[in-house]
Design a protein around this motif. Sequence first.
Motif, PDB file in Angstrom:
ATOM      1  N   PHE A   7      -1.892  -9.623  -7.199  1.00 56.50           N
ATOM      2  CA  PHE A   7      -2.401  -9.195  -8.307  1.00 56.50           C
ATOM      3  C   PHE A   7      -1.589  -9.285  -9.743  1.00 56.50           C
ATOM      4  CE2 PHE A   7      -4.144  -5.977 -11.167  1.00 56.50           C
ATOM      5  CZ  PHE A   7      -5.534  -5.761 -10.895  1.00 56.50           C
ATOM      6  N   ARG A   8      -0.174  -8.810  -9.434  1.00 56.70           N
ATOM      7  CA  ARG A   8       0.521  -9.175 -10.761  1.00 56.70           C
ATOM      8  C   ARG A   8       0.376 -10.501 -11.170  1.00 56.70           C
ATOM      9  NH1 ARG A   8       5.864  -6.974  -7.655  1.00 56.70           N
ATOM     10  NH2 ARG A   8       5.450  -4.538  -7.931  1.00 56.70           N
ATOM     11  N   HIS A   9       0.639 -11.607 -10.145  1.00 55.70           N
ATOM     12  CA  HIS A   9       0.543 -12.905 -10.683  1.00 55.70           C
ATOM     13  C   HIS A   9      -0.831 -13.080 -11.425  1.00 55.70           C
ATOM     14  CE1 HIS A   9       4.402 -14.284  -9.107  1.00 55.70           C
ATOM     15  NE2 HIS A   9       3.924 -13.797  -8.069  1.00 55.70           N
ATOM     16  N   LYS A  10      -1.893 -12.742 -10.956  1.00 52.43           N
ATOM     17  CA  LYS A  10      -3.336 -12.864 -11.515  1.00 52.43           C
ATOM     18  C   LYS A  10      -3.699 -12.253 -12.824  1.00 52.43           C
ATOM     19  CE  LYS A  10      -5.740 -14.227  -7.492  1.00 52.43           C
ATOM     20  NZ  LYS A  10      -6.928 -14.039  -6.406  1.00 52.43           N
ATOM     21  N   ASP A  21     -14.205  -7.317 -12.312  1.00 61.65           N
ATOM     22  CA  ASP A  21     -14.040  -7.448 -10.820  1.00 61.65           C
ATOM     23  C   ASP A  21     -12.401  -6.973 -10.675  1.00 61.65           C
ATOM     24  OD1 ASP A  21     -16.400  -8.224 -10.243  1.00 61.65           O
ATOM     25  OD2 ASP A  21     -16.215 -10.308 -10.285  1.00 61.65           O
ATOM     26  N   SER A  22     -11.360  -7.116 -11.595  1.00 64.01           N
ATOM     27  CA  SER A  22     -10.152  -7.028 -11.300  1.00 64.01           C
ATOM     28  C   SER A  22      -9.948  -5.535 -11.461  1.00 64.01           C
ATOM     29  CB  SER A  22      -9.281  -7.774 -12.426  1.00 64.01           C
ATOM     30  OG  SER A  22      -9.427  -9.227 -12.571  1.00 64.01           O
ATOM     31  N   SER A  23     -10.672  -4.947 -12.461  1.00 60.30           N
ATOM     32  CA  SER A  23     -10.403  -3.384 -12.551  1.00 60.30           C
ATOM     33  C   SER A  23     -11.138  -2.553 -11.360  1.00 60.30           C
ATOM     34  CB  SER A  23     -11.360  -2.971 -13.575  1.00 60.30           C
ATOM     35  OG  SER A  23     -10.837  -3.557 -14.881  1.00 60.30           O
ATOM     36  N   HIS A 101       8.706  -7.249 -13.620  1.00 61.68           N
ATOM     37  CA  HIS A 101       7.235  -7.221 -13.854  1.00 61.68           C
ATOM     38  C   HIS A 101       6.697  -6.621 -15.426  1.00 61.68           C
ATOM     39  CE1 HIS A 101       2.841  -6.924 -13.779  1.00 61.68           C
ATOM     40  NE2 HIS A 101       2.778  -5.665 -13.601  1.00 61.68           N
ATOM     41  N   TYR A 102       7.514  -5.338 -15.674  1.00 58.67           N
ATOM     42  CA  TYR A 102       7.363  -4.753 -16.771  1.00 58.67           C
ATOM     43  C   TYR A 102       7.925  -5.731 -18.099  1.00 58.67           C
ATOM     44  CZ  TYR A 102       8.343  -2.062 -20.984  1.00 58.67           C
ATOM     45  OH  TYR A 102       8.387  -1.592 -22.248  1.00 58.67           O
ATOM     46  N   HIS A 103       9.004  -6.425 -17.741  1.00 58.03           N
ATOM     47  CA  HIS A 103       9.847  -7.117 -18.782  1.00 58.03           C
ATOM     48  C   HIS A 103       8.677  -8.290 -18.791  1.00 58.03           C
ATOM     49  CE1 HIS A 103      13.869  -5.252 -18.054  1.00 58.03           C
ATOM     50  NE2 HIS A 103      13.096  -4.324 -18.859  1.00 58.03           N
ATOM     51  N   LEU A 278      -4.056  -3.415 -16.571  1.00 54.25           N
ATOM     52  CA  LEU A 278      -4.093  -3.988 -15.116  1.00 54.25           C
ATOM     53  C   LEU A 278      -2.532  -4.031 -14.565  1.00 54.25           C
ATOM     54  CD1 LEU A 278      -7.454  -5.525 -15.084  1.00 54.25           C
ATOM     55  CD2 LEU A 278      -6.799  -3.329 -14.177  1.00 54.25           C
ATOM     56  N   ALA A 279      -1.620  -4.033 -15.666  1.00 53.06           N
ATOM     57  CA  ALA A 279      -0.536  -4.307 -15.298  1.00 53.06           C
ATOM     58  C   ALA A 279       0.281  -3.033 -14.278  1.00 53.06           C
ATOM     59  CB  ALA A 279       0.493  -4.534 -16.491  1.00 53.06           C
ATOM     60  N   ASN A 280      -0.286  -1.695 -14.656  1.00 55.55           N
ATOM     61  CA  ASN A 280       0.106  -0.871 -14.010  1.00 55.55           C
ATOM     62  C   ASN A 280      -0.300  -0.514 -12.499  1.00 55.55           C
ATOM     63  OD1 ASN A 280       1.131   0.723 -15.866  1.00 55.55           O
ATOM     64  ND2 ASN A 280       0.033   2.274 -16.371  1.00 55.55           N
TER      65      ASN A 280
END
Length: 318
Positions: A7-10, A21-23, A101-103, A278-280
């Motif tokens: 998910f992080r990559h996408k 759909d992602s949400s 991931h945050y940075h 969605l980064a969360n």
Amino acid sequence: MSFVDEFRHKIYEINEETFLDSSLAAFEYQYSQCTIYQSFCNYLNKTPKNVKRLTDIPFLPIEFFKNHAIKSGNWDASKIFKSSGTTSSGRSQHFIRDVNHYHQSAKYHFEQSFGPLEDFQIIAILPSYQEQGDSSLISMVDYFIQFAKPGSDYFLEEEIDDILNTDYHKLIIGVSYALLDMAELKPPIKNSIIMETGGMKGRKKEMTREELHSRLKRGFSVDHIWSEYGMTELQSQGYGKGGSFHFPSWAKCIIRDINDPFNYLPEGKTGGINIIDLANIDTCCFIETKDLGRVDGELFEVLGRFDNSDIRGCNLLI
């Protein structure tokens, strides 16, 4: 690869067509993996079985971050960001599973908005955030400085005369009260983006963004001032000028009726700001803020905060 890693990559590929759909995938994951969020959703009778639209998803009030460790899954935090709240109101805590991931997501959105960091000399005037030492903004700026031009660093407003005279393209990012102090010195500004991060932090009288920007434009002799919209409870930032912000493609602002958390308002109407970030994915992607605002297309405007007398709906569950 785990669901979270994938998910992080996408998130960088998310667009308007895939956002829903992602949400929903993020909601289903966090409902199953975050006990506090699941209890909140169950109280509202919202489960993956009956959540089919963005407006069906419960948004967790930011107050929960003051009293609970919001985590989806079982993991140890690599970093804990804290808000700049007072001791009387308590400080929000955002447990960060992977600070990289945050940075990286912050850098991606900044560079999509303004260009490569290597093109900028960063002048950061953030004394109150530095004093606390656990700010997400400081962590982001620390990371940005690694990629920026030589001489990028933190400064006090009275220390920057010499560095302002360089020919480098500059990003001057500062807390509002420090930028006002700096503007009163009427320094020679050229080839610069001036960005305020909001808030007087008790150092000066609060004022509207319009008044703040007017004073900063006069002091710095520039045509416009940029703003950064960020929160401890989020991992993504909004950038804008003139009071209107844009998020990266994986984040969205929607406006709720402050008296009914599931009544969403059309464009141009003023209400409470809900944010999908969605980064969360490691905590909660669906945040109910205490900001008032309105949406115009892909942009959103922040009009201020509402006090406790205005809070209804989900906030009463706390």
